[in-house]
Design a protein around this motif. Structure first.
Motif, PDB file in Angstrom:
ATOM      1  N   ILE A   1       0.855  -1.182   0.000  1.00 45.73           N
ATOM      2  CA  ILE A   1       0.000   0.000   0.000  1.00 45.73           C
ATOM      3  C   ILE A   1       0.897   1.239   0.000  1.00 45.73           C
ATOM      4  CG2 ILE A   1      -1.888   1.182   1.179  1.00 45.73           C
ATOM      5  CD1 ILE A   1      -2.656  -1.492   2.418  1.00 45.73           C
ATOM      6  N   LEU A   2       0.923   1.927  -1.137  1.00 44.74           N
ATOM      7  CA  LEU A   2       1.825   3.069  -1.330  1.00 44.74           C
ATOM      8  C   LEU A   2       1.089   4.336  -1.750  1.00 44.74           C
ATOM      9  CD1 LEU A   2       4.548   1.270  -3.526  1.00 44.74           C
ATOM     10  CD2 LEU A   2       4.473   1.409  -1.039  1.00 44.74           C
ATOM     11  N   PHE A   3      -0.228   4.357  -1.751  1.00 44.49           N
ATOM     12  CA  PHE A   3      -0.955   5.456  -2.381  1.00 44.49           C
ATOM     13  C   PHE A   3      -0.725   6.798  -1.669  1.00 44.49           C
ATOM     14  CE2 PHE A   3      -4.156   3.535   0.503  1.00 44.49           C
ATOM     15  CZ  PHE A   3      -4.555   4.636   1.233  1.00 44.49           C
ATOM     16  N   ASN A   4      -1.019   7.888  -2.404  1.00 47.79           N
ATOM     17  CA  ASN A   4      -0.897   9.273  -1.912  1.00 47.79           C
ATOM     18  C   ASN A   4       0.530   9.605  -1.503  1.00 47.79           C
ATOM     19  OD1 ASN A   4      -3.649   9.443  -2.299  1.00 47.79           O
ATOM     20  ND2 ASN A   4      -4.184   9.446  -0.134  1.00 47.79           N
ATOM     21  N   ASN A   5       1.451   9.428  -2.438  1.00 50.10           N
ATOM     22  CA  ASN A   5       2.835   9.862  -2.289  1.00 50.10           C
ATOM     23  C   ASN A   5       3.272  10.484  -3.598  1.00 50.10           C
ATOM     24  OD1 ASN A   5       4.093   9.008   0.433  1.00 50.10           O
ATOM     25  ND2 ASN A   5       2.946   7.174  -0.148  1.00 50.10           N
ATOM     26  N   VAL A   6       4.552  10.649  -3.793  1.00 51.18           N
ATOM     27  CA  VAL A   6       5.077  11.127  -5.073  1.00 51.18           C
ATOM     28  C   VAL A   6       6.118  10.141  -5.585  1.00 51.18           C
ATOM     29  CG1 VAL A   6       4.577  13.575  -4.801  1.00 51.18           C
ATOM     30  CG2 VAL A   6       6.648  12.665  -3.783  1.00 51.18           C
ATOM     31  N   ILE A   7       5.840   8.890  -5.375  1.00 53.70           N
ATOM     32  CA  ILE A   7       6.736   7.826  -5.823  1.00 53.70           C
ATOM     33  C   ILE A   7       6.713   7.767  -7.340  1.00 53.70           C
ATOM     34  CG2 ILE A   7       7.083   5.323  -5.785  1.00 53.70           C
ATOM     35  CD1 ILE A   7       5.923   5.360  -2.947  1.00 53.70           C
ATOM     36  N   SER A   8       7.886   7.603  -7.934  1.00 55.58           N
ATOM     37  CA  SER A   8       8.010   7.602  -9.393  1.00 55.58           C
ATOM     38  C   SER A   8       8.662   6.298  -9.847  1.00 55.58           C
ATOM     39  CB  SER A   8       8.819   8.818  -9.845  1.00 55.58           C
ATOM     40  OG  SER A   8      10.108   8.806  -9.239  1.00 55.58           O
ATOM     41  N   GLY A   9       9.106   6.321 -11.103  1.00 60.11           N
ATOM     42  CA  GLY A   9       9.707   5.110 -11.651  1.00 60.11           C
ATOM     43  C   GLY A   9       8.637   4.128 -12.099  1.00 60.11           C
ATOM     44  N   SER A  10       9.064   2.973 -12.496  1.00 61.95           N
ATOM     45  CA  SER A  10       8.144   1.970 -13.019  1.00 61.95           C
ATOM     46  C   SER A  10       7.831   0.913 -11.966  1.00 61.95           C
ATOM     47  CB  SER A  10       8.733   1.304 -14.263  1.00 61.95           C
ATOM     48  OG  SER A  10       9.981   0.694 -13.953  1.00 61.95           O
ATOM     49  N   ILE A  11       6.832   0.102 -12.260  1.00 64.36           N
ATOM     50  CA  ILE A  11       6.444  -0.991 -11.364  1.00 64.36           C
ATOM     51  C   ILE A  11       7.430  -2.138 -11.553  1.00 64.36           C
ATOM     52  CG2 ILE A  11       4.635  -2.650 -10.789  1.00 64.36           C
ATOM     53  CD1 ILE A  11       2.607  -0.664 -11.954  1.00 64.36           C
ATOM     54  N   PRO A  12       8.122  -2.558 -10.495  1.00 66.20           N
ATOM     55  CA  PRO A  12       9.078  -3.664 -10.647  1.00 66.20           C
ATOM     56  C   PRO A  12       8.391  -4.906 -11.205  1.00 66.20           C
ATOM     57  CG  PRO A  12       9.354  -2.615  -8.508  1.00 66.20           C
ATOM     58  CD  PRO A  12       8.107  -2.054  -9.112  1.00 66.20           C
ATOM     59  N   LEU A  13       9.048  -5.543 -12.158  1.00 66.15           N
ATOM     60  CA  LEU A  13       8.460  -6.689 -12.827  1.00 66.15           C
ATOM     61  C   LEU A  13       8.170  -7.826 -11.866  1.00 66.15           C
ATOM     62  CD1 LEU A  13       7.600  -7.858 -15.548  1.00 66.15           C
ATOM     63  CD2 LEU A  13       9.947  -8.699 -15.854  1.00 66.15           C
ATOM     64  N   ASN A  14       9.024  -7.991 -10.829  1.00 65.04           N
ATOM     65  CA  ASN A  14       8.815  -9.141  -9.932  1.00 65.04           C
ATOM     66  C   ASN A  14       7.566  -8.991  -9.069  1.00 65.04           C
ATOM     67  OD1 ASN A  14       9.720  -7.186  -8.165  1.00 65.04           O
ATOM     68  ND2 ASN A  14      11.183  -8.524  -7.114  1.00 65.04           N
ATOM     69  N   LEU A  15       7.014  -7.768  -8.968  1.00 68.04           N
ATOM     70  CA  LEU A  15       5.766  -7.607  -8.215  1.00 68.04           C
ATOM     71  C   LEU A  15       4.616  -8.338  -8.895  1.00 68.04           C
ATOM     72  CD1 LEU A  15       5.644  -3.932  -6.927  1.00 68.04           C
ATOM     73  CD2 LEU A  15       5.936  -6.019  -5.607  1.00 68.04           C
ATOM     74  N   SER A  16       4.602  -8.323 -10.221  1.00 68.97           N
ATOM     75  CA  SER A  16       3.526  -8.996 -10.953  1.00 68.97           C
ATOM     76  C   SER A  16       3.703 -10.507 -10.955  1.00 68.97           C
ATOM     77  CB  SER A  16       3.458  -8.479 -12.394  1.00 68.97           C
ATOM     78  OG  SER A  16       4.639  -8.795 -13.100  1.00 68.97           O
ATOM     79  N   ARG A  17       4.761 -10.977 -10.313  1.00 70.94           N
ATOM     80  CA  ARG A  17       4.996 -12.417 -10.193  1.00 70.94           C
ATOM     81  C   ARG A  17       4.967 -12.867  -8.734  1.00 70.94           C
ATOM     82  NH1 ARG A  17      10.313 -12.331 -14.174  1.00 70.94           N
ATOM     83  NH2 ARG A  17       9.212 -11.739 -16.101  1.00 70.94           N
ATOM     84  N   CYS A  18       4.539 -11.964  -7.856  1.00 69.30           N
ATOM     85  CA  CYS A  18       4.539 -12.232  -6.409  1.00 69.30           C
ATOM     86  C   CYS A  18       3.271 -12.989  -6.041  1.00 69.30           C
ATOM     87  CB  CYS A  18       4.638 -10.912  -5.641  1.00 69.30           C
ATOM     88  SG  CYS A  18       4.783 -11.100  -3.868  1.00 69.30           S
ATOM     89  N   GLU A  19       3.367 -14.295  -5.929  1.00 71.59           N
ATOM     90  CA  GLU A  19       2.205 -15.163  -5.753  1.00 71.59           C
ATOM     91  C   GLU A  19       1.444 -14.911  -4.450  1.00 71.59           C
ATOM     92  OE1 GLU A  19       0.975 -17.216  -7.874  1.00 71.59           O
ATOM     93  OE2 GLU A  19       2.551 -17.232  -9.402  1.00 71.59           O
ATOM     94  N   SER A  20       2.093 -14.306  -3.469  1.00 70.93           N
ATOM     95  CA  SER A  20       1.445 -14.112  -2.166  1.00 70.93           C
ATOM     96  C   SER A  20       0.578 -12.861  -2.113  1.00 70.93           C
ATOM     97  CB  SER A  20       2.511 -14.030  -1.064  1.00 70.93           C
ATOM     98  OG  SER A  20       3.440 -12.992  -1.353  1.00 70.93           O
ATOM     99  N   LEU A  21       0.661 -11.989  -3.106  1.00 70.10           N
ATOM    100  CA  LEU A  21      -0.031 -10.695  -3.059  1.00 70.10           C
ATOM    101  C   LEU A  21      -1.549 -10.854  -2.997  1.00 70.10           C
ATOM    102  CD1 LEU A  21       1.909  -8.331  -5.487  1.00 70.10           C
ATOM    103  CD2 LEU A  21       1.510  -7.991  -3.039  1.00 70.10           C
ATOM    104  N   VAL A  22      -2.168 -10.060  -2.116  1.00 73.60           N
ATOM    105  CA  VAL A  22      -3.616  -9.977  -2.005  1.00 73.60           C
ATOM    106  C   VAL A  22      -4.098  -8.578  -2.392  1.00 73.60           C
ATOM    107  CG1 VAL A  22      -5.574 -10.097  -0.403  1.00 73.60           C
ATOM    108  CG2 VAL A  22      -3.709 -11.750  -0.223  1.00 73.60           C
ATOM    109  N   ARG A  23      -3.349  -7.554  -1.986  1.00 73.41           N
ATOM    110  CA  ARG A  23      -3.724  -6.175  -2.305  1.00 73.41           C
ATOM    111  C   ARG A  23      -2.530  -5.400  -2.821  1.00 73.41           C
ATOM    112  NH1 ARG A  23      -7.807  -3.774   2.367  1.00 73.41           N
ATOM    113  NH2 ARG A  23      -9.420  -5.376   2.197  1.00 73.41           N
TER     114      ARG A  23
END
Length: 677
Positions: free
Chosen positions: A393-415
């Motif tokens: 949960i990272l919302f409401n910041n000024v974080i930039s850059g791209s979404i790391p590819l390994n996040l879309s492969r993280c089998e444990s993610l729920v949110r």
């Protein structure tokens, strides 16, 4: 010789005297137990074996085999355990007749009566448990006379009044648990005499006043749970002397002031819960000295300043929760090196700068929530290296850059919630294949490219929000057939193409927002198969054709916005009879005809109909006489064109017929003349 005869006869008679005494005690205890049973309500008949046999002699120790009854070697009851037997009713005064009782457990039943005061006569009690019932009234006084009592558990009841002061006399007491009742007033200072006390649980009452600093004298204390009360003042600095303390819970205790630096001396402490109080000032750097600390929760206070870098020395730390404070500065980079860290919650502060680059890289990180700060930099690439990340949960910041590819492969993610940042690049493929992922929120970023097609393969996603980005693609086919999908939001993008007729199977869809894109074509009539749809927003697109009439009768549809499109035809009259419709906006289309005067259409805001030059009547200005015949100028021109076409066609046909007939006549006349000649 005669002098020894009385002793001789006494030796012979003694066993019989003892037997008689034991038999008398047994008879009394059987009578007491039967009286106890008579006052109980036992719907499941757990105590069905509590009965005297038909034998006419002494009952002996038959009761020692009854359910929940234990006797010593002399056949005398010393333990009564009636816990978890669905009992209610009254606790009988006959209990006091069990003179040798050392263990009494009435836990986990449905008693809702007061406890009898006669319990205080059980002077041999060592363990007394009446927890998880509904006992009312004051807790019996007099237990302070029990010289062997080590355990009292009265938690989870409805006791009221003051805490019994005389318990301060029970110097053998090791556990005192009164959590979850309605005790009021202060904690008695007499409890300072409980020099063998290891567990003190008074949370969840209506206690007031200051926490006695005298409690700091009980060096044997290992656990203090005092939260969920209405204290005033702060944490006594004397708590720094509790050298054996392992667990400190003062959460939601109405406490204030500063967190004592003296807590840093407690080398055995593994848990500190101080959340939901009014502590202010800085987090003491001395907390970094408590190397045994596993759980640290200081959330929901008024703490300010920076997060001490010394907290990175807590090598055993599994949970760090500092959310909802006034903390500033950067997140210490050393926190990324905590190899046991599972939960990091820092949301709703004023933190800035990047997250530790190695966060999660070498730890079993499960939960990261740093939302609503001013954090910048890129998303750490190793957040899911341990394969345990559940919530990001990272919302409401000024974080930039791209979404790391390994996040879309993280089998444990729920949110995954990363909306309202400056994240760029594309949405990496793979999220649709994560079997546990339920929420994917990437709204209000700078994402480009297309919606990954594998999203439609998900069997778990319930909430997808890609709105307010720069995505440019058609909608993936069958995306609305995700069996768990409830909300799909992609407004304010550059989506193109048509919506395929893919709504035959949308069992859970409740909110669909495709507004402000460039989607074209007709609105698929199959959308009516979405039986749970509540909100449908298609405004600001390029939809054409007529409004499917079946939409107006969808049983759950409450909000429908079709404005700013190129829809044609008439407004379905059935909208007025829609069973759930509360809001309808069809403005700025090419609709025509009379607005029906029924149901919601009688109270609709005219502004939700404007921009349709052909609409009239109802809440709009009445249709003119000419428009009554033709309903609109465009329709009149259309009808004129049709009539003209018919006239031209008929004229041509008549001309052909006349020509054919005339030709035949001429031919026949010529033949006749030839014969004559």
């Amino acid at each position: 010789m005669k002098n020894h005869l009385p002793f001789f006869f006494w030796c012979i008679a003694f066993p019989f005297v003892i037997a008689e005494a034991v038999s008398s005690v047994a008879n009394n205890e059987v009578s007491a137990l039967l009286s106890i049973k008579a006052s109980l309500i036992d719907p499941l008949d757990h105590l069905k074996d509590w009965k005297v046999s038909t034998y006419k002699g002494d009952v002996g120790a038959v009761h020692c085999n009854w359910t929940g009854v234990w006797c010593n070697s002399n056949g005398v009851v010393e333990k009564l355990d009636l816990s978890s037997r669905n009992l209610s009713g009254l606790v009988s005064d006959a209990l006091q007749q069990l003179h040798s009782l050392t263990f009494l457990n009435l836990c986990c039943n449905g008693f809702s009566s007061p406890l009898p005061k006669s319990i205080s006569k059980l002077t041999h009690l060592k363990s007394f448990d009446v927890s998880q019932n509904y006992f009312v009234g004051e807790f019996p006084s007099g237990l302070g006379r029990m010289e062997e009592l080590t355990y009292i558990n009265g938690s989870s009841n409805n006791f009221s009044g003051f805490l019994p002061k005389d318990l301060g006399n029970v110097t053998t007491l090791e556990t005192l648990d009164f959590r979850g009742s309605f005790f009021e007033g202060p904690i008695p200072t007499s409890y300072k005499n409980l020099l063998n006390l290891k567990y003190l649980g008074l949370a969840g009452n209506n206690l007031t006043g200051y926490i006695p600093r005298e409690l700091g004298q009980i060096s044997s204390l290992e656990t203090i749970i005092l939260g969920y009360n209405g204290f005033k003042g702060g944490i006594p600095t004397e708590f720094g002397d509790l050298s054996n303390l392992q667990y400190l819970d003062l959460a939601l205790g109405n406490l204030g002031g500063q967190i004592p630096v003296e807590l840093g001396r407690l080398k055995k402490l593994n848990t500190i819960f101080l959340y939901q109080n009014s502590f202010e000032g800085k987090i003491p750097p001395e907390l970094g000295n408590i190397t045994s600390l596993v759980l640290l929760d200081l959330s929901d206070n008024q703490l300010s300043g920076e997060i001490p870098v010394e907290l990175a020395e807590l090598k055993s730390l599994q949970l760090l929760n500092l959310m909802r404070n006034n903390l500033t500065g950067q997140v210490p980079s050393g926190l990324g090196g905590l190899t046991q860290l599972e939960v990091l919650e820092l949301w709703n502060n004023s933190l800035s700068g990047p997250l530790p680059v190695n966060l999660g890289q070498n730890s079993p990180l499960q939960w990261l929530d740093v939302s609503s700060n001013s954090l910048s930099g890129e998303i750490p690439a190793g957040l899911c290296n341990g394969g345990n990340l559940i919530k990001l949960i990272l919302f409401n910041n000024v974080i930039s850059g791209s979404i790391p590819l390994n996040l879309s492969r993280c089998e444990s993610l729920v949110r995954v919630r990363m909306q309202n940042n400056l994240i760029s690049g594309t949405v990496p493929p793979g999220f649709g294949k994560l079997a546990k992922l339920q929420r994917l929120e990437l709204a209000n970023n700078n994402l480009t490219g297309e919606i990954p097609h594998d999203i439609s393969l998900s069997t778990s996603l319930s909430f997808i929000d890609f709105s307010q980005n720069r995505l440019h693609s058609a909608l993936p086919s069958s995306i609305f057939s995700i069996p768990t999908l409830q909300n799909f939001l992609v407004s304010y993008n550059n989506l193109i193409g048509e919506i395929s007729d893919q709504f035959q199977d949308c069992p859970s869809l409740a909110v669909l927002d495709l507004s402000t894109n460039s989607i074209s074509g007709r609105i698929p009539a199959s959308i009516v198969s979405c039986e749970k749809l509540v909100t449908l927003n298609l405004r600001n697109n390029n939809f054409t054709g007529e409004i499917p009439r079946a939409i107006s009768m969808m049983s759950t549809l409450a909000i429908l916005d079709l404005s700013n499109n190129s829809l044609t035809g008439a407004l379905p009259e059935s909208f007025g009879n829609s069973p759930a419709l509360e809001s309808l906006n069809v403005s700025y289309n090419k609709l025509e005809g009379q607005v029906p005067s029924n149901g919601i259409l009688t109270t609709i805001n005219p502004g939700d109909l404007i921009g349709n030059a052909g609409l009239c009547g109802g809440v709009l200005p009445p249709c003119s006489r000419s428009s009554g015949r033709t309903m609109s100028r465009e329709r009149k021109l259309h009808i004129n064109h049709v009539i003209a076409g018919w006239l031209v066609g008929i004229s041509i046909i008549l001309s052909i017929v006349i020509a054919v007939i005339g030709g035949r006549w001429c031919t026949r006349g010529g033949t006749q003349m030839a014969v004559v000649l």
